[in-house]
Design an enzyme around this catalytic site. Structure first.
Site, PDB file in Angstrom:
ATOM      1  N   ARG A   1      28.122 -17.006  33.375  1.00 49.47           N
ATOM      2  CA  ARG A   1      26.649 -16.243  32.926  1.00 49.47           C
ATOM      3  C   ARG A   1      26.637 -16.116  31.395  1.00 49.47           C
ATOM      4  NH1 ARG A   1      25.890 -11.313  32.740  1.00 49.47           N
ATOM      5  NH2 ARG A   1      27.514 -10.191  34.412  1.00 49.47           N
TER       6      ARG A   1
ATOM      7  N   TYR B   1      -0.368 -22.298  35.219  1.00 44.45           N
ATOM      8  CA  TYR B   1       0.564 -22.460  36.233  1.00 44.45           C
ATOM      9  C   TYR B   1       0.525 -21.159  36.835  1.00 44.45           C
ATOM     10  CZ  TYR B   1       4.459 -22.815  39.745  1.00 44.45           C
ATOM     11  OH  TYR B   1       5.348 -22.711  40.314  1.00 44.45           O
TER      12      TYR B   1
ATOM     13  N   ASP C   1       4.201 -25.034  27.807  1.00 40.17           N
ATOM     14  CA  ASP C   1       4.996 -24.694  28.775  1.00 40.17           C
ATOM     15  C   ASP C   1       4.359 -26.838  29.131  1.00 40.17           C
ATOM     16  OD1 ASP C   1       5.527 -25.802  31.584  1.00 40.17           O
ATOM     17  OD2 ASP C   1       5.146 -24.657  31.953  1.00 40.17           O
TER      18      ASP C   1
ATOM     19  N   LYS D   1      10.996 -30.500  37.589  1.00 34.53           N
ATOM     20  CA  LYS D   1      10.537 -31.617  37.522  1.00 34.53           C
ATOM     21  C   LYS D   1      10.468 -32.687  36.442  1.00 34.53           C
ATOM     22  CE  LYS D   1       7.900 -28.596  38.917  1.00 34.53           C
ATOM     23  NZ  LYS D   1       7.754 -27.476  40.393  1.00 34.53           N
TER      24      LYS D   1
END
Ligand SMILES: Cc1ncc(COP(=O)(O)O)c(C=O)c1O
Length: 407
Positions: free
Chosen positions: A73, A125, A197, A222
Protein backbone atom coordinates in the site's frame (compact mmCIF):
# COMPACT_ATOMS: atom_id res chain seq x y z
CA UNK A 1 17.33 -24.74 -0.32
CA UNK A 2 15.43 -22.16 -2.22
CA UNK A 3 16.56 -19.50 0.23
CA UNK A 4 20.26 -20.38 0.45
CA UNK A 5 21.42 -17.61 -1.89
CA UNK A 6 18.99 -15.06 -0.53
CA UNK A 7 21.59 -12.79 1.07
CA UNK A 8 24.15 -12.91 -1.75
CA UNK A 9 21.47 -12.16 -4.35
CA UNK A 10 20.24 -9.31 -2.18
CA UNK A 11 23.76 -7.88 -2.22
CA UNK A 12 24.13 -8.25 -5.98
CA UNK A 13 20.86 -6.41 -6.46
CA UNK A 14 21.89 -3.62 -4.15
CA UNK A 15 22.66 -1.07 -6.87
CA UNK A 16 19.57 -2.10 -8.62
CA UNK A 17 17.27 -1.52 -5.64
CA UNK A 18 18.85 1.82 -4.82
CA UNK A 19 17.87 2.94 -8.28
CA UNK A 20 14.28 2.00 -7.53
CA UNK A 21 13.75 4.28 -4.57
CA UNK A 22 11.23 6.96 -5.27
CA UNK A 23 13.87 9.53 -6.12
CA UNK A 24 13.65 12.54 -8.36
CA UNK A 25 14.29 11.89 -12.05
CA UNK A 26 16.92 13.84 -13.89
CA UNK A 27 15.12 16.39 -16.05
CA UNK A 28 18.44 16.99 -17.80
CA UNK A 29 18.22 13.49 -19.32
CA UNK A 30 19.40 13.88 -22.93
CA UNK A 31 17.31 11.07 -24.45
CA UNK A 32 14.21 11.77 -26.51
CA UNK A 33 10.66 10.86 -25.38
CA UNK A 34 10.46 7.60 -27.37
CA UNK A 35 13.77 6.32 -25.97
CA UNK A 36 12.89 7.26 -22.39
CA UNK A 37 9.51 5.53 -22.77
CA UNK A 38 11.24 2.27 -23.65
CA UNK A 39 14.33 2.39 -21.44
CA UNK A 40 13.51 4.21 -18.19
CA UNK A 41 13.68 1.76 -15.33
CA UNK A 42 15.54 -0.89 -17.27
CA UNK A 43 18.57 -0.61 -14.97
CA UNK A 44 16.86 -2.17 -12.00
CA UNK A 45 16.71 -5.64 -13.50
CA UNK A 46 20.53 -5.71 -13.54
CA UNK A 47 21.62 -8.87 -11.75
CA UNK A 48 18.75 -10.96 -13.12
CA UNK A 49 19.22 -10.56 -16.88
CA UNK A 50 15.51 -10.01 -17.32
CA UNK A 51 14.75 -7.60 -20.14
CA UNK A 52 11.26 -6.98 -18.83
CA UNK A 53 10.79 -6.51 -15.08
CA UNK A 54 8.62 -9.04 -13.25
CA UNK A 55 5.33 -8.33 -11.51
CA UNK A 56 5.97 -8.07 -7.77
CA UNK A 57 2.83 -9.78 -6.53
CA UNK A 58 3.58 -9.35 -2.87
CA UNK A 59 1.67 -7.51 -0.19
CA UNK A 60 4.64 -7.20 2.17
CA UNK A 61 8.45 -7.07 2.21
CA UNK A 62 11.16 -8.31 4.56
CA UNK A 63 12.17 -5.59 6.98
CA UNK A 64 15.42 -3.75 6.21
CA UNK A 65 15.54 -4.37 2.43
CA UNK A 66 17.69 -2.15 0.22
CA UNK A 67 14.75 -0.73 -1.70
CA UNK A 68 13.12 0.58 1.45
CA UNK A 69 9.89 -1.29 0.77
CA UNK A 70 7.67 -2.35 3.64
CA UNK A 71 4.08 -2.93 2.47
CA UNK A 72 2.57 -2.61 -1.01
CA UNK A 73 0.00 0.00 0.00
CA UNK A 74 2.94 2.35 0.59
CA UNK A 75 5.13 1.26 -2.30
CA UNK A 76 5.97 -1.62 -4.62
CA UNK A 77 8.76 -2.01 -7.22
CA UNK A 78 6.18 -1.92 -10.05
CA UNK A 79 4.89 1.45 -8.81
CA UNK A 80 8.41 2.84 -8.64
CA UNK A 81 9.23 1.80 -12.19
CA UNK A 82 6.03 3.29 -13.56
CA UNK A 83 6.50 6.46 -11.50
CA UNK A 84 10.02 7.01 -12.78
CA UNK A 85 8.91 6.50 -16.36
CA UNK A 86 5.81 8.71 -16.16
CA UNK A 87 7.78 11.47 -14.38
CA UNK A 88 10.35 11.39 -17.14
CA UNK A 89 7.70 11.52 -19.89
CA UNK A 90 5.86 14.44 -18.25
CA UNK A 91 9.18 16.35 -17.74
CA UNK A 92 8.53 16.15 -14.00
CA UNK A 93 10.85 15.50 -11.11
CA UNK A 94 8.24 13.42 -9.31
CA UNK A 95 5.29 11.19 -10.07
CA UNK A 96 3.01 9.20 -7.78
CA UNK A 97 0.75 6.49 -9.17
CA UNK A 98 -2.78 5.66 -8.01
CA UNK A 99 -5.42 3.02 -8.63
CA UNK A 100 -7.39 5.13 -11.14
CA UNK A 101 -7.66 8.66 -12.47
CA UNK A 102 -10.39 9.31 -9.91
CA UNK A 103 -8.06 8.07 -7.14
CA UNK A 104 -5.43 10.57 -8.35
CA UNK A 105 -8.05 13.35 -8.24
CA UNK A 106 -9.07 12.23 -4.74
CA UNK A 107 -5.41 12.35 -3.64
CA UNK A 108 -5.02 15.96 -4.77
CA UNK A 109 -8.34 17.22 -3.37
CA UNK A 110 -7.74 15.39 -0.05
CA UNK A 111 -4.87 17.81 0.62
CA UNK A 112 -7.34 20.72 0.85
CA UNK A 113 -8.98 21.82 4.06
CA UNK A 114 -12.33 23.32 4.92
CA UNK A 115 -12.59 26.82 3.46
CA UNK A 116 -10.08 26.22 0.65
CA UNK A 117 -11.33 27.19 -2.81
CA UNK A 118 -10.94 25.48 -6.17
CA UNK A 119 -11.61 27.54 -9.29
CA UNK A 120 -12.48 24.96 -11.95
CA UNK A 121 -13.10 25.04 -15.68
CA UNK A 122 -16.84 24.50 -16.19
CA UNK A 123 -16.43 21.74 -18.81
CA UNK A 124 -14.50 19.30 -16.54
CA UNK A 125 -14.89 15.52 -16.46
CA UNK A 126 -18.23 14.52 -14.90
CA UNK A 127 -16.76 12.32 -12.16
CA UNK A 128 -14.46 15.15 -11.05
CA UNK A 129 -17.54 17.35 -10.80
CA UNK A 130 -19.38 14.60 -8.85
CA UNK A 131 -16.44 14.14 -6.46
CA UNK A 132 -16.31 17.87 -5.76
CA UNK A 133 -20.10 18.19 -5.34
CA UNK A 134 -20.97 15.00 -3.48
CA UNK A 135 -17.85 14.36 -1.40
CA UNK A 136 -15.49 17.30 -0.89
CA UNK A 137 -18.06 20.09 -0.63
CA UNK A 138 -19.42 18.19 2.40
CA UNK A 139 -16.04 18.78 4.06
CA UNK A 140 -16.13 22.50 3.37
CA UNK A 141 -14.03 22.68 0.19
CA UNK A 142 -15.56 25.34 -2.06
CA UNK A 143 -15.69 25.07 -5.85
CA UNK A 144 -16.42 27.82 -8.38
CA UNK A 145 -16.87 27.02 -12.08
CA UNK A 146 -16.13 29.29 -15.00
CA UNK A 147 -15.32 29.19 -18.71
CA UNK A 148 -11.53 29.47 -18.78
CA UNK A 149 -11.39 29.44 -22.59
CA UNK A 150 -12.48 33.09 -22.22
CA UNK A 151 -9.49 35.15 -20.93
CA UNK A 152 -11.92 37.71 -19.46
CA UNK A 153 -12.70 35.10 -16.80
CA UNK A 154 -9.05 34.98 -15.64
CA UNK A 155 -10.13 37.99 -13.56
CA UNK A 156 -11.94 35.51 -11.29
CA UNK A 157 -8.56 34.12 -10.26
CA UNK A 158 -7.64 37.60 -9.06
CA UNK A 159 -10.98 38.10 -7.32
CA UNK A 160 -11.06 34.75 -5.51
CA UNK A 161 -7.36 33.84 -5.13
CA UNK A 162 -8.16 30.11 -5.10
CA UNK A 163 -5.89 27.49 -3.57
CA UNK A 164 -6.05 25.55 -6.83
CA UNK A 165 -7.08 26.32 -10.40
CA UNK A 166 -8.33 23.09 -12.01
CA UNK A 167 -8.46 22.64 -15.78
CA UNK A 168 -8.49 20.03 -18.54
CA UNK A 169 -7.32 20.66 -22.08
CA UNK A 170 -8.79 19.39 -24.37
CA UNK A 171 -12.03 19.19 -22.38
CA UNK A 172 -14.61 16.42 -22.55
CA UNK A 173 -16.68 16.11 -24.73
CA UNK A 174 -16.54 19.58 -26.32
CA UNK A 175 -12.75 19.61 -26.83
CA UNK A 176 -12.23 23.19 -25.72
CA UNK A 177 -8.56 24.12 -25.63
CA UNK A 178 -7.40 26.22 -22.69
CA UNK A 179 -4.22 28.31 -22.75
CA UNK A 180 -2.18 26.51 -20.07
CA UNK A 181 0.69 29.02 -20.02
CA UNK A 182 -1.62 32.04 -19.67
CA UNK A 183 -3.71 30.39 -16.95
CA UNK A 184 -0.55 29.32 -15.07
CA UNK A 185 0.71 32.93 -15.18
CA UNK A 186 -2.63 34.28 -13.93
CA UNK A 187 -2.69 31.69 -11.12
CA UNK A 188 0.88 32.34 -10.01
CA UNK A 189 0.28 36.09 -9.80
CA UNK A 190 -2.19 35.25 -7.00
CA UNK A 191 -0.04 32.53 -5.41
CA UNK A 192 -2.55 29.95 -6.63
CA UNK A 193 -1.41 26.64 -8.11
CA UNK A 194 -2.54 25.24 -11.45
CA UNK A 195 -3.54 21.60 -11.93
CA UNK A 196 -3.99 20.32 -15.48
CA UNK A 197 -5.81 17.06 -16.14
CA UNK A 198 -3.74 15.94 -19.14
CA UNK A 199 -5.72 12.77 -19.86
CA UNK A 200 -7.18 13.78 -23.24
CA UNK A 201 -3.87 15.03 -24.62
CA UNK A 202 -1.38 12.44 -23.19
CA UNK A 203 2.22 13.04 -22.14
CA UNK A 204 3.42 12.60 -25.71
CA UNK A 205 1.33 15.44 -27.12
CA UNK A 206 1.34 17.94 -24.26
CA UNK A 207 3.41 18.48 -21.12
CA UNK A 208 1.67 20.88 -18.75
CA UNK A 209 4.65 21.35 -16.39
CA UNK A 210 6.73 22.68 -19.31
CA UNK A 211 3.93 25.23 -19.83
CA UNK A 212 3.99 26.40 -16.20
CA UNK A 213 1.47 24.10 -14.49
CA UNK A 214 2.27 22.92 -10.97
CA UNK A 215 0.53 19.54 -11.12
CA UNK A 216 -0.19 17.36 -14.13
CA UNK A 217 -2.70 14.60 -13.53
CA UNK A 218 -3.55 11.75 -15.89
CA UNK A 219 -5.98 8.89 -15.93
CA UNK A 220 -3.36 6.39 -17.12
CA UNK A 221 -6.32 4.12 -17.90
CA UNK A 222 -6.54 6.00 -21.21
CA UNK A 223 -3.66 6.87 -23.56
CA UNK A 224 -0.78 5.98 -21.18
CA UNK A 225 -1.88 2.36 -21.03
CA UNK A 226 -3.66 2.46 -24.35
CA UNK A 227 -5.10 -1.06 -24.34
CA UNK A 228 -8.31 -0.73 -22.27
CA UNK A 229 -7.20 -3.47 -19.89
CA UNK A 230 -6.13 -1.69 -16.70
CA UNK A 231 -7.03 1.30 -14.53
CA UNK A 232 -4.58 3.81 -13.14
CA UNK A 233 -3.84 7.43 -12.39
CA UNK A 234 -0.80 9.60 -11.75
CA UNK A 235 0.06 13.02 -10.34
CA UNK A 236 3.30 14.60 -11.62
CA UNK A 237 4.98 17.66 -10.10
CA UNK A 238 8.25 19.51 -9.57
CA UNK A 239 7.25 20.66 -6.06
CA UNK A 240 8.90 18.47 -3.40
CA UNK A 241 6.20 19.25 -0.84
CA UNK A 242 3.46 18.15 -3.26
CA UNK A 243 5.31 14.92 -3.88
CA UNK A 244 5.33 14.29 -0.12
CA UNK A 245 1.59 14.97 -0.01
CA UNK A 246 0.95 12.54 -2.87
CA UNK A 247 3.03 9.74 -1.32
CA UNK A 248 1.11 10.30 1.91
CA UNK A 249 -2.23 10.10 0.05
CA UNK A 250 -1.14 6.94 -1.79
CA UNK A 251 -0.58 5.05 1.43
CA UNK A 252 -2.76 6.81 4.00
CA UNK A 253 -5.92 6.87 1.88
CA UNK A 254 -5.38 3.43 0.31
CA UNK A 255 -5.39 4.89 -3.21
CA UNK A 256 -2.54 2.73 -4.54
CA UNK A 257 -2.79 0.77 -7.81
CA UNK A 258 -2.19 -2.97 -8.11
CA UNK A 259 1.31 -4.16 -9.07
CA UNK A 260 -0.13 -5.98 -12.09
CA UNK A 261 -2.00 -2.93 -13.40
CA UNK A 262 1.20 -0.91 -12.94
CA UNK A 263 3.09 -3.52 -14.96
CA UNK A 264 0.47 -3.42 -17.73
CA UNK A 265 0.49 0.39 -17.84
CA UNK A 266 4.29 0.46 -18.03
CA UNK A 267 4.11 -1.97 -20.95
CA UNK A 268 1.54 0.26 -22.64
CA UNK A 269 3.55 3.43 -22.10
CA UNK A 270 6.45 2.05 -24.14
CA UNK A 271 4.38 2.32 -27.35
CA UNK A 272 2.67 5.61 -26.50
CA UNK A 273 4.52 7.67 -29.11
CA UNK A 274 3.59 5.31 -31.96
CA UNK A 275 0.00 5.02 -30.84
CA UNK A 276 -0.48 8.77 -30.41
CA UNK A 277 0.84 9.48 -33.90
CA UNK A 278 -1.71 7.07 -35.37
CA UNK A 279 -4.59 8.18 -33.12
CA UNK A 280 -3.94 11.78 -34.18
CA UNK A 281 -3.58 11.16 -37.91
CA UNK A 282 -6.68 8.94 -38.01
CA UNK A 283 -8.70 11.44 -35.97
CA UNK A 284 -7.65 14.37 -38.16
CA UNK A 285 -8.72 12.48 -41.28
CA UNK A 286 -12.04 11.53 -39.75
CA UNK A 287 -12.63 15.13 -38.61
CA UNK A 288 -11.85 16.48 -42.09
CA UNK A 289 -14.18 13.92 -43.67
CA UNK A 290 -17.03 14.82 -41.32
CA UNK A 291 -16.49 18.54 -41.85
CA UNK A 292 -16.18 18.44 -45.63
CA UNK A 293 -18.42 15.57 -46.69
CA UNK A 294 -21.39 15.58 -44.33
CA UNK A 295 -23.94 18.19 -43.34
CA UNK A 296 -22.96 18.05 -39.66
CA UNK A 297 -23.77 21.23 -37.74
CA UNK A 298 -20.38 21.24 -35.94
CA UNK A 299 -17.24 19.17 -36.07
CA UNK A 300 -14.86 19.69 -33.16
CA UNK A 301 -11.21 18.66 -33.36
CA UNK A 302 -8.32 20.74 -31.95
CA UNK A 303 -6.22 20.56 -35.13
CA UNK A 304 -9.02 21.58 -37.53
CA UNK A 305 -8.47 25.18 -38.60
CA UNK A 306 -12.15 25.84 -37.83
CA UNK A 307 -11.62 25.00 -34.13
CA UNK A 308 -12.18 28.16 -32.03
CA UNK A 309 -8.86 27.70 -30.19
CA UNK A 310 -6.86 26.22 -33.09
CA UNK A 311 -3.96 28.70 -32.58
CA UNK A 312 -3.54 27.67 -28.93
CA UNK A 313 -3.86 23.99 -29.81
CA UNK A 314 -1.05 24.05 -32.35
CA UNK A 315 1.14 26.00 -29.95
CA UNK A 316 0.76 23.73 -26.93
CA UNK A 317 0.06 20.30 -28.44
CA UNK A 318 2.19 18.23 -30.77
CA UNK A 319 -0.89 16.91 -32.62
CA UNK A 320 -4.61 16.81 -32.01
CA UNK A 321 -5.00 13.45 -30.14
CA UNK A 322 -7.66 10.86 -30.88
CA UNK A 323 -11.03 12.36 -29.95
CA UNK A 324 -13.44 13.88 -32.47
CA UNK A 325 -16.81 15.29 -31.43
CA UNK A 326 -19.54 15.96 -33.96
CA UNK A 327 -23.03 17.42 -33.80
CA UNK A 328 -24.94 15.88 -36.70
CA UNK A 329 -28.01 18.09 -36.43
CA UNK A 330 -30.37 15.06 -36.37
CA UNK A 331 -33.05 13.98 -33.93
CA UNK A 332 -32.39 11.47 -31.16
CA UNK A 333 -33.73 8.51 -33.15
CA UNK A 334 -31.55 9.19 -36.21
CA UNK A 335 -28.48 9.68 -34.04
CA UNK A 336 -29.05 6.39 -32.20
CA UNK A 337 -29.64 4.59 -35.50
CA UNK A 338 -26.31 5.92 -36.83
CA UNK A 339 -24.40 5.00 -33.69
CA UNK A 340 -25.88 1.50 -33.62
CA UNK A 341 -25.07 0.89 -37.30
CA UNK A 342 -21.34 1.36 -36.78
CA UNK A 343 -19.24 -1.78 -36.99
CA UNK A 344 -15.84 -0.63 -35.74
CA UNK A 345 -17.00 1.90 -33.14
CA UNK A 346 -18.78 0.00 -30.37
CA UNK A 347 -20.85 2.20 -28.09
CA UNK A 348 -18.80 2.40 -24.90
CA UNK A 349 -17.57 4.87 -22.34
CA UNK A 350 -13.84 5.55 -21.97
CA UNK A 351 -11.30 6.46 -24.61
CA UNK A 352 -7.65 6.20 -25.48
CA UNK A 353 -7.43 2.50 -26.31
CA UNK A 354 -6.12 1.04 -29.56
CA UNK A 355 -9.71 0.23 -30.58
CA UNK A 356 -12.15 2.85 -31.82
CA UNK A 357 -15.18 3.55 -29.63
CA UNK A 358 -18.09 5.89 -29.83
CA UNK A 359 -20.03 7.63 -27.10
CA UNK A 360 -23.45 9.25 -27.34
CA UNK A 361 -23.34 11.61 -24.33
CA UNK A 362 -27.11 12.34 -24.28
CA UNK A 363 -27.99 8.66 -23.71
CA UNK A 364 -24.80 7.58 -21.92
CA UNK A 365 -22.44 9.80 -19.90
CA UNK A 366 -24.82 12.76 -19.56
CA UNK A 367 -28.16 10.86 -19.52
CA UNK A 368 -28.90 11.88 -15.92
CA UNK A 369 -28.70 15.59 -16.75
CA UNK A 370 -32.00 17.21 -17.83
CA UNK A 371 -32.18 17.83 -21.60
CA UNK A 372 -32.43 21.62 -21.27
CA UNK A 373 -29.39 21.80 -18.96
CA UNK A 374 -27.37 19.54 -21.28
CA UNK A 375 -28.30 21.52 -24.35
CA UNK A 376 -27.39 24.81 -22.68
CA UNK A 377 -23.76 23.62 -22.59
CA UNK A 378 -23.83 22.18 -26.14
CA UNK A 379 -24.57 18.52 -25.39
CA UNK A 380 -27.42 17.99 -27.83
CA UNK A 381 -29.22 14.75 -28.74
CA UNK A 382 -27.18 14.52 -31.94
CA UNK A 383 -23.75 14.96 -30.38
CA UNK A 384 -21.47 11.96 -30.91
CA UNK A 385 -17.93 11.57 -29.54
CA UNK A 386 -15.54 9.26 -31.35
CA UNK A 387 -12.44 7.86 -29.67
CA UNK A 388 -10.51 7.07 -32.83
CA UNK A 389 -8.33 3.98 -32.57
CA UNK A 390 -5.27 2.84 -34.49
CA UNK A 391 -7.09 0.76 -37.13
CA UNK A 392 -6.64 1.50 -40.84
CA UNK A 393 -8.39 4.80 -41.54
CA UNK A 394 -9.84 3.48 -44.85
CA UNK A 395 -11.84 0.87 -42.94
CA UNK A 396 -12.93 3.42 -40.33
CA UNK A 397 -14.16 5.88 -42.98
CA UNK A 398 -15.95 3.08 -44.89
CA UNK A 399 -17.71 2.19 -41.67
CA UNK A 400 -18.81 5.80 -41.07
CA UNK A 401 -20.05 6.07 -44.70
CA UNK A 402 -22.17 2.91 -44.48
CA UNK A 403 -23.73 4.08 -41.21
CA UNK A 404 -24.44 7.55 -42.68
CA UNK A 405 -26.13 5.88 -45.66
CA UNK A 406 -28.69 4.31 -43.29
CA UNK A 407 -30.00 7.70 -42.10
C1 LIG B 1 -10.35 13.74 -18.21
C2 LIG B 1 -10.49 12.57 -17.29
N1 LIG B 1 -9.95 12.64 -16.07
C3 LIG B 1 -10.06 11.63 -15.19
C4 LIG B 1 -10.75 10.48 -15.52
C5 LIG B 1 -10.91 9.40 -14.50
O1 LIG B 1 -10.10 8.32 -14.76
P1 LIG B 1 -10.42 6.83 -14.29
O2 LIG B 1 -11.59 6.35 -15.07
O3 LIG B 1 -9.14 6.13 -14.58
O4 LIG B 1 -10.72 6.87 -12.83
C6 LIG B 1 -11.32 10.36 -16.79
C7 LIG B 1 -12.05 9.14 -17.17
O5 LIG B 1 -12.71 9.07 -18.17
C8 LIG B 1 -11.20 11.44 -17.69
O6 LIG B 1 -11.76 11.39 -18.91
Amino acid sequence: MAFCCHHSSLKSLQTTYSAMKNEATEPSSPERFETRAVHTGHDYVAGTGAIIPPVYLTSTFEYGNEGGFDYTRSGNPNFRLLERTLASLESAQHATVFGSGVAAITAVVSTLKSGDLVLAEENIYGCTFRLFAQVFEKFGVKIIYTDLSDPANFELIKTHQPTLVWIESPTNPLLKILDIQAIADAAHQQNSLLLVDNTFASSYLQRPLELGADLSLLSTTKYSNGHSDALGGVVCTNHDEWQDKMIFAQKALGLQPSPFDSWLILRGVKTQSLRMERHSSNALELARFLEQQTSARRVLYPFLESHPQYEIAIRQMRSGSGIVTVDFDWDLEQTLQFVESLRYFPKAESLGGIESLCCHPASMTHAAIPKATREAVGITDSLVRFSVGIENIVDLLDDIRQALAKI
